[in-house]
Design a protein around this motif. Sequence first.
Motif, PDB file in Angstrom:
ATOM      1  N   GLY A   1       0.796  -1.218   0.000  1.00 13.14           N
ATOM      2  CA  GLY A   1       0.000   0.000   0.000  1.00 13.14           C
ATOM      3  C   GLY A   1       0.827   1.265   0.000  1.00 13.14           C
ATOM      4  N   GLU A   2       1.952   1.269   0.720  1.00 15.88           N
ATOM      5  CA  GLU A   2       2.745   2.490   0.803  1.00 15.88           C
ATOM      6  C   GLU A   2       3.378   2.834  -0.540  1.00 15.88           C
ATOM      7  N   VAL A   3       3.732   1.813  -1.319  1.00 14.59           N
ATOM      8  CA  VAL A   3       4.293   2.063  -2.650  1.00 14.59           C
ATOM      9  C   VAL A   3       3.190   2.525  -3.605  1.00 14.59           C
ATOM     10  N   LEU A   4       2.038   1.864  -3.553  1.00 16.38           N
ATOM     11  CA  LEU A   4       0.934   2.262  -4.422  1.00 16.38           C
ATOM     12  C   LEU A   4       0.460   3.679  -4.107  1.00 16.38           C
ATOM     13  N   ASN A   5       0.516   4.076  -2.837  1.00 13.17           N
ATOM     14  CA  ASN A   5       0.102   5.433  -2.478  1.00 13.17           C
ATOM     15  C   ASN A   5       1.039   6.477  -3.091  1.00 13.17           C
ATOM     16  N   VAL A   6       2.335   6.174  -3.129  1.00 17.73           N
ATOM     17  CA  VAL A   6       3.281   7.082  -3.791  1.00 17.73           C
ATOM     18  C   VAL A   6       2.942   7.189  -5.273  1.00 17.73           C
ATOM     19  N   MET A   7       2.634   6.062  -5.897  1.00 19.19           N
ATOM     20  CA  MET A   7       2.289   6.075  -7.322  1.00 19.19           C
ATOM     21  C   MET A   7       0.988   6.827  -7.564  1.00 19.19           C
ATOM     22  N   ARG A   8       0.030   6.681  -6.656  1.00 19.09           N
ATOM     23  CA  ARG A   8      -1.219   7.443  -6.778  1.00 19.09           C
ATOM     24  C   ARG A   8      -0.936   8.949  -6.721  1.00 19.09           C
ATOM     25  N   ALA A   9      -0.036   9.341  -5.828  1.00 20.58           N
ATOM     26  CA  ALA A   9       0.304  10.760  -5.708  1.00 20.58           C
ATOM     27  C   ALA A   9       0.971  11.268  -6.978  1.00 20.58           C
ATOM     28  N   LEU A  10       1.833  10.455  -7.580  1.00 18.41           N
ATOM     29  CA  LEU A  10       2.477  10.846  -8.840  1.00 18.41           C
ATOM     30  C   LEU A  10       1.426  11.022  -9.932  1.00 18.41           C
ATOM     31  N   ALA A  11       0.475  10.101  -9.981  1.00 16.65           N
ATOM     32  CA  ALA A  11      -0.589  10.208 -10.979  1.00 16.65           C
ATOM     33  C   ALA A  11      -1.400  11.479 -10.766  1.00 16.65           C
ATOM     34  N   ALA A  12      -1.692  11.789  -9.505  1.00 16.42           N
ATOM     35  CA  ALA A  12      -2.465  12.994  -9.200  1.00 16.42           C
ATOM     36  C   ALA A  12      -1.699  14.253  -9.569  1.00 16.42           C
ATOM     37  N   ASP A  13      -0.369  14.179  -9.535  1.00 11.58           N
ATOM     38  CA  ASP A  13       0.471  15.329  -9.907  1.00 11.58           C
ATOM     39  C   ASP A  13       0.621  15.474 -11.420  1.00 11.58           C
ATOM     40  N   GLY A  14       0.062  14.523 -12.197  1.00 10.50           N
ATOM     41  CA  GLY A  14       0.134  14.618 -13.649  1.00 10.50           C
ATOM     42  C   GLY A  14       1.347  13.964 -14.276  1.00 10.50           C
ATOM     43  N   MET A  15       1.980  13.039 -13.559  1.00 11.10           N
ATOM     44  CA  MET A  15       3.113  12.318 -14.134  1.00 11.10           C
ATOM     45  C   MET A  15       2.616  11.328 -15.183  1.00 11.10           C
ATOM     46  N   SER A  16       3.238  11.332 -16.348  1.00 10.51           N
ATOM     47  CA  SER A  16       2.937  10.334 -17.377  1.00 10.51           C
ATOM     48  C   SER A  16       3.530   9.006 -16.925  1.00 10.51           C
ATOM     49  N   MET A  17       2.718   7.949 -16.927  1.00  7.92           N
ATOM     50  CA  MET A  17       3.160   6.678 -16.379  1.00  7.92           C
ATOM     51  C   MET A  17       2.655   5.512 -17.210  1.00  7.92           C
ATOM     52  N   MET A  18       3.514   4.502 -17.361  1.00 12.31           N
ATOM     53  CA  MET A  18       3.102   3.215 -17.913  1.00 12.31           C
ATOM     54  C   MET A  18       3.458   2.168 -16.864  1.00 12.31           C
ATOM     55  N   VAL A  19       2.454   1.429 -16.424  1.00  9.82           N
ATOM     56  CA  VAL A  19       2.596   0.566 -15.253  1.00  9.82           C
ATOM     57  C   VAL A  19       2.181  -0.858 -15.594  1.00  9.82           C
ATOM     58  N   VAL A  20       3.045  -1.811 -15.300  1.00 14.85           N
ATOM     59  CA  VAL A  20       2.689  -3.228 -15.327  1.00 14.85           C
ATOM     60  C   VAL A  20       2.318  -3.615 -13.906  1.00 14.85           C
ATOM     61  N   SER A  21       1.110  -4.123 -13.706  1.00 14.41           N
ATOM     62  CA  SER A  21       0.675  -4.438 -12.345  1.00 14.41           C
ATOM     63  C   SER A  21      -0.410  -5.502 -12.354  1.00 14.41           C
ATOM     64  N   HIS A  22      -0.383  -6.330 -11.296  1.00 15.91           N
ATOM     65  CA  HIS A  22      -1.473  -7.261 -11.041  1.00 15.91           C
ATOM     66  C   HIS A  22      -2.381  -6.742  -9.928  1.00 15.91           C
ATOM     67  N   GLU A  23      -2.112  -5.520  -9.451  1.00  9.54           N
ATOM     68  CA  GLU A  23      -2.948  -4.907  -8.417  1.00  9.54           C
ATOM     69  C   GLU A  23      -4.170  -4.300  -9.112  1.00  9.54           C
ATOM     70  N   ILE A  24      -5.184  -5.117  -9.332  1.00 11.05           N
ATOM     71  CA  ILE A  24      -6.317  -4.713 -10.157  1.00 11.05           C
ATOM     72  C   ILE A  24      -7.081  -3.543  -9.536  1.00 11.05           C
ATOM     73  N   GLY A  25      -7.190  -3.510  -8.215  1.00 10.50           N
ATOM     74  CA  GLY A  25      -7.851  -2.384  -7.571  1.00 10.50           C
ATOM     75  C   GLY A  25      -7.133  -1.075  -7.868  1.00 10.50           C
ATOM     76  N   PHE A  26      -5.819  -1.095  -7.800  1.00 10.76           N
ATOM     77  CA  PHE A  26      -5.026   0.094  -8.138  1.00 10.76           C
ATOM     78  C   PHE A  26      -5.235   0.476  -9.601  1.00 10.76           C
ATOM     79  N   VAL A  27      -5.178  -0.507 -10.484  1.00 14.77           N
ATOM     80  CA  VAL A  27      -5.374  -0.249 -11.911  1.00 14.77           C
ATOM     81  C   VAL A  27      -6.734   0.392 -12.164  1.00 14.77           C
ATOM     82  N   ALA A  28      -7.777  -0.167 -11.553  1.00 11.41           N
ATOM     83  CA  ALA A  28      -9.128   0.340 -11.784  1.00 11.41           C
ATOM     84  C   ALA A  28      -9.310   1.757 -11.282  1.00 11.41           C
ATOM     85  N   SER A  29      -8.578   2.121 -10.216  1.00 10.07           N
ATOM     86  CA  SER A  29      -8.789   3.433  -9.607  1.00 10.07           C
ATOM     87  C   SER A  29      -7.876   4.516 -10.161  1.00 10.07           C
ATOM     88  N   VAL A  30      -6.760   4.144 -10.797  1.00  9.07           N
ATOM     89  CA  VAL A  30      -5.770   5.144 -11.208  1.00  9.07           C
ATOM     90  C   VAL A  30      -5.628   5.256 -12.723  1.00  9.07           C
TER      91      VAL A  30
END
Length: 264
Positions: free
Chosen positions: A188-217
């Motif tokens: 969760g602590e790593v995903l929260n950092v990534m969520r903050a980056l997304a909220a700041d407008g960082m362009s990101m390409m993410v490989v993830s099996h964290e489907i909840g994170f994918v669906a929300s971000v």
Amino acid sequence: MTTPPAIRIEGLVKRFGAVTVLDGIDLAVPTGEVTCLIGPSGSGKSTLLRCAALLEVPSEGSITIGDRRLDFRTESGRPAKLRHADIRAARSSIGMVFQQFNLWPHMTALGNVAEALRTVRRLPRQEADARAAAQLERVGLAARAGHYPAQLSGGQQQRVAIARALALEPKLMLFDEPTSSLDPELTGEVLNVMRALAADGMSMMVVSHEIGFVASVASKVVFLDHGRVVVSGTPREVFARPRHPRVTQFLETHVDHAASLLIG
């Protein structure tokens, strides 16, 4: 004027000997948005990310990063001759975070983040340390700047790795399963950092099996299977019912209860 995508991938093919791992991938990551790659193991997700970072040389196709287009096969079918200067310039605008943290064990968190600023950007030590400290604060680790990797949890080490990538001020961040080696309580602590980056407008390409994170971000979700794009669209489009049969099969084994509430 329309802002060009952070990266555009066209007709990308990657072969290892006689095995085709990526088979004609077309994909663009709009500037300021998050594209998430999902799919079964062996579908080509990590290879695609490594090609995007130019850590692997594609067999065919093109990658455009900013205003730099790199073609990997000429019209005659022969491999294109790429200038090292063009590859270095393209790489300089990309930051990548891997599954493993790959921190220098003999350097503090601050030293790990500052090292590339000193050796790649040639910044004076004081300026490099100041920038490194700012990035550690950004990922919530200002109080751990003087700690060595062995003194940090896995989640903290991965956040140092993210800070290290951010310190070079990339225009695009690539994440390859950044939580796969972490215990669930540290994910969760790593995903929260990534969520903050997304909220700041960082362009990101993410490989993830964290489907909840994918669906929300994610702005876009791309489902890969056998090196091809099977489904691509918004989370609502990809996760909606009726789903593509291959997506449904994948989700049956990768979705926990919390994620199921997000994707319906």
